[in-house]
Design an enzyme around this catalytic site. Structure first.
Site, PDB file in Angstrom:
ATOM      1  N   GLU A 366       0.828  -1.199   0.000  1.00  0.00           N
ATOM      2  CA  GLU A 366       0.000   0.000   0.000  1.00  0.00           C
ATOM      3  C   GLU A 366       0.869   1.258   0.000  1.00  0.00           C
ATOM      4  O   GLU A 366       1.922   1.312   0.642  1.00  0.00           O
ATOM      5  CB  GLU A 366      -0.962   0.003   1.187  1.00  0.00           C
ATOM      6  CG  GLU A 366      -0.332  -0.081   2.553  1.00  0.00           C
ATOM      7  CD  GLU A 366      -1.364  -0.252   3.665  1.00  0.00           C
ATOM      8  OE1 GLU A 366      -2.363  -0.969   3.453  1.00  0.00           O
ATOM      9  OE2 GLU A 366      -1.157   0.336   4.747  1.00  0.00           O
ATOM     10  N   CYS A 367       0.430   2.232  -0.755  1.00  0.00           N
ATOM     11  CA  CYS A 367       1.042   3.551  -0.846  1.00  0.00           C
ATOM     12  C   CYS A 367       2.538   3.443  -1.162  1.00  0.00           C
ATOM     13  O   CYS A 367       2.912   3.052  -2.255  1.00  0.00           O
ATOM     14  CB  CYS A 367       0.789   4.343   0.438  1.00  0.00           C
ATOM     15  SG  CYS A 367       0.898   6.145   0.210  1.00  0.00           S
TER      16      CYS A 367
END
Length: 495
Positions: A366-367
């Protein structure tokens, strides 16, 4: 710990945890500094503590950890829901089958006290967490450039919810950036003209400031002499705050209620953990954890551990190779763009990650973790750095926040499983050429939607951050994929 969990009733059970919530009227009013100072003083006095941060913030919990030496946790009523927030509070602060005893909880607020979804509702605000947990709230009032005017300011926060026949939950205030002489005068006036107590003051301390960058405060590891500064902060607040009264306020918080089956599950998880303490977990999950990848919800790791996972930290920055015998791998967020040169230079690590993921090793990213798996990262100066090249596209800097705030992911599958809606959060200046198409992202209280997330049988990746307490099916789908991968690797090769 009770051995017979069947004795716990299925109706609602009272939970009694000493707790206070440190809030403010806006960001930048001193919540993190004051919270860390209070934690330092309470620790010196031998109080057993757990620190929490309202909302999705990762960095403030790192400062809490610097003080206490244990991981801070997040309480977010949007990402997790109210019942899960209370369950998390019990997990870390309570002991005993009904949650009696245990640690005192110190909860730091986020943004302004009533600031919630879309900036137009108190849903998912600090106030919402105060209501969900029944915590006594202490409002930090920034007095820089003001004197008598802070009284109507305080009165406004107290009376705002009265119009709805609701309680502000504010029991007292701490005056920030004020001299001792002015404090003595203002304390008397505030307590005469409002219904709250004044628990002390914080003088202006120019030698203790927490600098910020675009995603929030600088990391604790980047603050020079952070340990010494926190100790000096404790020295000051030991003299200027009424710590005994704050403890008394925390103890006075009334019990809140959890469903009996939630308490029963909490007890069972503890019993299971004790049973497994001497046995090796069946799954080893690698977790990227270093200066570049540090935006990690501790509760996500705790939930995975409860589900039988051994967490194996490693560093894409410093390690030359992955840990052995992994059944899965996790890349959470952080600041990979600040370490892009070093990450790119660790060619052996990048090559091995590309090989194992191409071989089907299950992965969630994520991210910042998602950015690391793309072809390259181009920083704000235009410099490009090759990354793992597991996913197509380049990650690049943009001059403003992209898709900032809470969102709901719907309509997609995770590791081939239907997990329902996923509450998530985005906060990033970087974007990618290919962010995925599996899910539809919906902005709460808005008509705005977009497609996102790359999701295959072995990879679930994108910019949104996810708290597993809000949808445990995400973690379960990941573990299921890891088990399948591990079983395939253990199967004998036929002649």
């Amino acid at each position: 710990m009770a051995e017979d969990i069947s004795k716990i009733r299925s109706d609602r059970v009272p939970v009694d945890i000493p707790r206070i919530l440190i809030a403010a009227g806006k960001s930048g009013a001193g919540k993190t500094v004051v919270t860390c100072g209070i934690l330092e003083v309470l620790k010196r006095r031998g109080v057993r503590l757990t620190a929490y941060k309202c909302g999705p913030d990762y960095i403030d919990t790192m400062f809490h950890r610097e003080v206490l030496g244990i991981s801070g946790c997040n309480l977010d009523t949007f990402l997790c829901g109210r019942e899960a927030v209370k369950r998390l509070l019990v997990r870390h602060s309570a002991s005993g089958e009904s949650g009696l005893g245990g640690r005192m909880a110190v909860i730091e607020g986020v943004m302004g006290y009533y600031d919630g979804l879309g900036g137009v509702t108190h849903e998912a605000s600090t106030y919402d967490v105060a209501c969900a947990t029944g915590a006594k709230t202490v409002l930090i009032v920034d007095c820089k450039g003001a004197s008598l005017s802070v009284i109507p300011y305080i009165q406004g926060f107290l009376k705002y919810k009265d119009r709805d026949n609701d309680n502000s939950r504010i029991s007292g205030v701490i005056l920030n950036r004020i001299s001792f002489t002015m404090y003595k005068r203002m304390k008397r006036l505030i307590e005469e003209e409002t219904s709250v107590s004044v628990y002390g003051y914080v003088p202006e301390m120019k030698d203790f400031s927490l600098e910020s960058r675009y995603l929030g405060l600088m990391l604790p590891c980047e603050v020079k002499e952070i340990k010494e500064k926190l100790k000096k902060l404790g020295d000051v607040l030991e003299e200027t705050l009424d710590i005994a009264a704050l403890i008394e306020l925390a103890v006075s918080a009334e019990p809140f209620y959890l469903a009996g089956n939630t308490i029963r599950r909490q007890v069972q998880a503890e019993l299971d953990k004790n049973k497994k303490s001497s046995a090796q977990a069946t799954l080893r999950i690698g977790v990227a954890a270093d200066e570049a990848f540090c935006f990690i919800y501790q509760d996500n790791l705790d939930l995975l551990a409860e589900l039988g996972v051994e967490i194996v930290p490693f560093s894409p920055l410093h390690d030359r190779k992955l840990p052995e015998e992994l059944s899965g791998i996790l890349f959470y967020g952080g600041y990979p763009e600040l370490y892009a040169r070093e990450l790119s230079g660790n060619k052996g690590m990048r090559k091995q990650i590309r090989e194992v993921l191409s071989d089907g090793l299950p992965c969630m990213a994520e991210c910042g973790g998602f950015m690391y798996l793309t072809e390259s990262i181009r920083d704000e100066k235009g410099n490009g750095y090759p990354m793992c090249k597991v996913l197509e596209g380049e990650s690049f800097y943009t001059p403003s926040l992209r898709r900032f705030g809470y969102l709901i992911l719907s309509g997609g599958r995770v590791f081939g499983k239907d997990v329902g809606d996923i509450c998530a959060h985005e906060f990033h200046y970087y974007d990618s050429e290919k962010c995925g198409e599996m899910f539809e992202a919906n902005k709460p209280l808005s008509d705005r939607t977009w497609r996102c997330m790359i999701s295959t049988e072995s990879i679930f990746a994108g910019y949104p951050h996810i708290h597993y307490a809000g949808n445990e099916k995400v973690a379960e789908a990941f573990i299921g994929a890891c088990r399948i991968y591990g079983e395939k690797r253990r199967m004998p090769v036929s002649g």
